[in-house]
Structure formats: C-alpha cells, structure tokens
Design a protein around this motif. Structure first.
Motif, PDB file in Angstrom:
ATOM      1  N   HIS A 130       0.848  -1.193   0.000  1.00 30.17           N
ATOM      2  CA  HIS A 130       0.000   0.000   0.000  1.00 30.17           C
ATOM      3  C   HIS A 130       0.880   1.237   0.000  1.00 30.17           C
ATOM      4  CE1 HIS A 130      -3.576  -2.371   0.598  1.00 30.17           C
ATOM      5  NE2 HIS A 130      -2.962  -3.018   1.551  1.00 30.17           N
ATOM      6  N   HIS A 131       1.281   1.635  -1.201  1.00 32.79           N
ATOM      7  CA  HIS A 131       2.129   2.809  -1.347  1.00 32.79           C
ATOM      8  C   HIS A 131       1.770   3.504  -2.659  1.00 32.79           C
ATOM      9  CE1 HIS A 131       4.254  -0.150  -3.789  1.00 32.79           C
ATOM     10  NE2 HIS A 131       4.757   0.882  -4.450  1.00 32.79           N
ATOM     11  N   TRP A 132       2.149   4.756  -2.768  1.00 33.58           N
ATOM     12  CA  TRP A 132       1.957   5.485  -4.011  1.00 33.58           C
ATOM     13  C   TRP A 132       3.048   6.520  -4.148  1.00 33.58           C
ATOM     14  CZ3 TRP A 132      -0.940   5.876   0.281  1.00 33.58           C
ATOM     15  CH2 TRP A 132      -1.155   7.128   0.830  1.00 33.58           C
ATOM     16  N   ILE A 133       3.254   6.946  -5.375  1.00 30.55           N
ATOM     17  CA  ILE A 133       4.339   7.875  -5.698  1.00 30.55           C
ATOM     18  C   ILE A 133       3.735   9.062  -6.431  1.00 30.55           C
ATOM     19  CG2 ILE A 133       6.465   8.149  -7.021  1.00 30.55           C
ATOM     20  CD1 ILE A 133       6.719   5.000  -6.596  1.00 30.55           C
ATOM     21  N   GLU A 134       4.133  10.245  -6.029  1.00 33.02           N
ATOM     22  CA  GLU A 134       3.638  11.460  -6.671  1.00 33.02           C
ATOM     23  C   GLU A 134       4.802  12.371  -7.021  1.00 33.02           C
ATOM     24  OE1 GLU A 134       0.787  13.535  -4.308  1.00 33.02           O
ATOM     25  OE2 GLU A 134      -0.511  11.793  -4.096  1.00 33.02           O
ATOM     26  N   ARG A 135       4.649  13.078  -8.107  1.00 33.25           N
ATOM     27  CA  ARG A 135       5.592  14.132  -8.481  1.00 33.25           C
ATOM     28  C   ARG A 135       4.911  15.466  -8.236  1.00 33.25           C
ATOM     29  NH1 ARG A 135       8.838  12.486 -13.856  1.00 33.25           N
ATOM     30  NH2 ARG A 135       9.402  10.432 -13.145  1.00 33.25           N
ATOM     31  N   TYR A 136       5.656  16.394  -7.691  1.00 41.91           N
ATOM     32  CA  TYR A 136       5.106  17.719  -7.440  1.00 41.91           C
ATOM     33  C   TYR A 136       6.220  18.741  -7.532  1.00 41.91           C
ATOM     34  CZ  TYR A 136       2.548  21.522  -5.290  1.00 41.91           C
ATOM     35  OH  TYR A 136       1.944  22.732  -5.055  1.00 41.91           O
ATOM     36  N   ARG A 137       6.106  19.620  -8.521  1.00 43.85           N
ATOM     37  CA  ARG A 137       7.077  20.696  -8.735  1.00 43.85           C
ATOM     38  C   ARG A 137       8.520  20.213  -8.746  1.00 43.85           C
ATOM     39  NH1 ARG A 137       4.593  25.877  -5.523  1.00 43.85           N
ATOM     40  NH2 ARG A 137       2.624  25.860  -6.618  1.00 43.85           N
ATOM     41  N   GLY A 138       8.766  19.147  -9.468  1.00 34.97           N
ATOM     42  CA  GLY A 138      10.119  18.636  -9.622  1.00 34.97           C
ATOM     43  C   GLY A 138      10.587  17.687  -8.538  1.00 34.97           C
ATOM     44  N   ASP A 139       9.809  17.545  -7.477  1.00 36.54           N
ATOM     45  CA  ASP A 139      10.159  16.610  -6.404  1.00 36.54           C
ATOM     46  C   ASP A 139       9.356  15.330  -6.580  1.00 36.54           C
ATOM     47  OD1 ASP A 139      11.935  18.338  -5.083  1.00 36.54           O
ATOM     48  OD2 ASP A 139      10.310  19.262  -3.937  1.00 36.54           O
ATOM     49  N   ILE A 140       9.920  14.220  -6.099  1.00 37.27           N
ATOM     50  CA  ILE A 140       9.235  12.935  -6.140  1.00 37.27           C
ATOM     51  C   ILE A 140       9.021  12.485  -4.705  1.00 37.27           C
ATOM     52  CG2 ILE A 140       9.334  10.533  -6.892  1.00 37.27           C
ATOM     53  CD1 ILE A 140      11.192  11.468  -9.164  1.00 37.27           C
ATOM     54  N   PHE A 141       7.768  12.184  -4.374  1.00 35.44           N
ATOM     55  CA  PHE A 141       7.400  11.773  -3.031  1.00 35.44           C
ATOM     56  C   PHE A 141       6.921  10.329  -3.048  1.00 35.44           C
ATOM     57  CE2 PHE A 141       6.811  16.336  -3.163  1.00 35.44           C
ATOM     58  CZ  PHE A 141       7.427  16.742  -1.993  1.00 35.44           C
ATOM     59  N   VAL A 142       7.308   9.570  -2.030  1.00 29.86           N
ATOM     60  CA  VAL A 142       6.837   8.208  -1.837  1.00 29.86           C
ATOM     61  C   VAL A 142       5.982   8.217  -0.579  1.00 29.86           C
ATOM     62  CG1 VAL A 142       7.494   5.802  -1.440  1.00 29.86           C
ATOM     63  CG2 VAL A 142       8.929   7.257  -2.882  1.00 29.86           C
ATOM     64  N   PHE A 143       4.743   7.765  -0.709  1.00 25.54           N
ATOM     65  CA  PHE A 143       3.813   7.712   0.413  1.00 25.54           C
ATOM     66  C   PHE A 143       3.568   6.259   0.789  1.00 25.54           C
ATOM     67  CE2 PHE A 143       2.898  11.626  -1.750  1.00 25.54           C
ATOM     68  CZ  PHE A 143       2.562  12.528  -0.761  1.00 25.54           C
ATOM     69  N   VAL A 144       3.550   5.977   2.077  1.00 22.32           N
ATOM     70  CA  VAL A 144       3.176   4.654   2.574  1.00 22.32           C
ATOM     71  C   VAL A 144       2.130   4.840   3.661  1.00 22.32           C
ATOM     72  CG1 VAL A 144       5.349   3.514   1.987  1.00 22.32           C
ATOM     73  CG2 VAL A 144       5.110   4.585   4.204  1.00 22.32           C
ATOM     74  N   SER A 145       1.214   3.885   3.756  1.00 21.13           N
ATOM     75  CA  SER A 145       0.149   4.003   4.739  1.00 21.13           C
ATOM     76  C   SER A 145       0.261   2.971   5.849  1.00 21.13           C
ATOM     77  CB  SER A 145      -1.212   3.866   4.041  1.00 21.13           C
ATOM     78  OG  SER A 145      -1.292   2.622   3.395  1.00 21.13           O
ATOM     79  N   ASP A 146       1.301   2.179   5.838  1.00 20.74           N
ATOM     80  CA  ASP A 146       1.453   1.094   6.796  1.00 20.74           C
ATOM     81  C   ASP A 146       2.784   1.222   7.527  1.00 20.74           C
ATOM     82  OD1 ASP A 146       2.429  -1.957   7.230  1.00 20.74           O
ATOM     83  OD2 ASP A 146       0.245  -1.774   7.419  1.00 20.74           O
ATOM     84  N   ALA A 147       2.798   0.925   8.808  1.00 12.63           N
ATOM     85  CA  ALA A 147       4.031   1.011   9.611  1.00 12.63           C
ATOM     86  C   ALA A 147       5.101   0.047   9.111  1.00 12.63           C
ATOM     87  CB  ALA A 147       3.719   0.758  11.085  1.00 12.63           C
ATOM     88  N   ALA A 148       4.695  -1.116   8.612  1.00 12.62           N
ATOM     89  CA  ALA A 148       5.671  -2.080   8.091  1.00 12.62           C
ATOM     90  C   ALA A 148       6.385  -1.521   6.866  1.00 12.62           C
ATOM     91  CB  ALA A 148       4.979  -3.395   7.746  1.00 12.62           C
ATOM     92  N   ASP A 149       5.636  -0.866   5.984  1.00  4.11           N
ATOM     93  CA  ASP A 149       6.243  -0.261   4.799  1.00  4.11           C
ATOM     94  C   ASP A 149       7.149   0.903   5.185  1.00  4.11           C
ATOM     95  OD1 ASP A 149       4.966  -2.065   3.197  1.00  4.11           O
ATOM     96  OD2 ASP A 149       3.395  -0.694   2.555  1.00  4.11           O
ATOM     97  N   GLU A 150       6.732   1.663   6.178  1.00  5.39           N
ATOM     98  CA  GLU A 150       7.568   2.762   6.659  1.00  5.39           C
ATOM     99  C   GLU A 150       8.894   2.230   7.197  1.00  5.39           C
ATOM    100  OE1 GLU A 150       7.569   6.194  10.109  1.00  5.39           O
ATOM    101  OE2 GLU A 150       5.656   5.330   9.493  1.00  5.39           O
TER     102      GLU A 150
END
Length: 70
Positions: free
Chosen positions: A28-48
């Motif tokens: 359960h993760h997703w990746i977003e680009r915003y103004r030249g930056d790349i962010f990785v989001f995770v919603s679970d403590a195990a993934d973090e």
C-alpha cells in the motif's frame, strides 16, 4: 508517512523501492511528483520501516512539509 526522494535519483530507484515494497511490505504505497520533487507515500508502519531501513540513503522523511495544491 511521506518521504522525499533525494535529488539526482529517478526512475530506477523508484522501481527498486516499489518492487521491494510489493515483495516484502503490504504494497500500500503510491508515488507522486510535485514541482520537480518525487514523493513516496506509505500508509502502513511495516512499509515505513522498510523504507527507513532499506532506503535510508535514497529518501528523506518529509512529514513536516505538505504539498500546496493551490
């Protein structure tokens, strides 16, 4: 939790992170680009934990900064 991909890293690092999370985490993760930056989001403590342990040299925790979508 939101992580910022360090400057100079790109598609191959993102693929490596995604493959690792799908193989060993909840997926359960997703990746977003915003103004030249790349962010990785995770919603679970195990993934973090995976990101903090395996990719500490590639990612910075970015919990304080929020993207301004205005």
């Amino acid at each position: 939790m939101k992580f910022l991909l360090r400057e100079g890293l790109g598609h191959s690092t993102i693929h490596q992170i995604g493959d690792c999370l799908r193989s060993h985490g909840t997926g359960h993760h997703w990746i977003e680009r915003y103004r030249g930056d790349i962010f990785v989001f995770v919603s679970d403590a195990a993934d973090e934990a995976i990101l903090r342990n395996e990719f500490t040299g590639c990612l910075d925790s970015d919990s304080a900064a929020e993207t301004d979508r205005t």
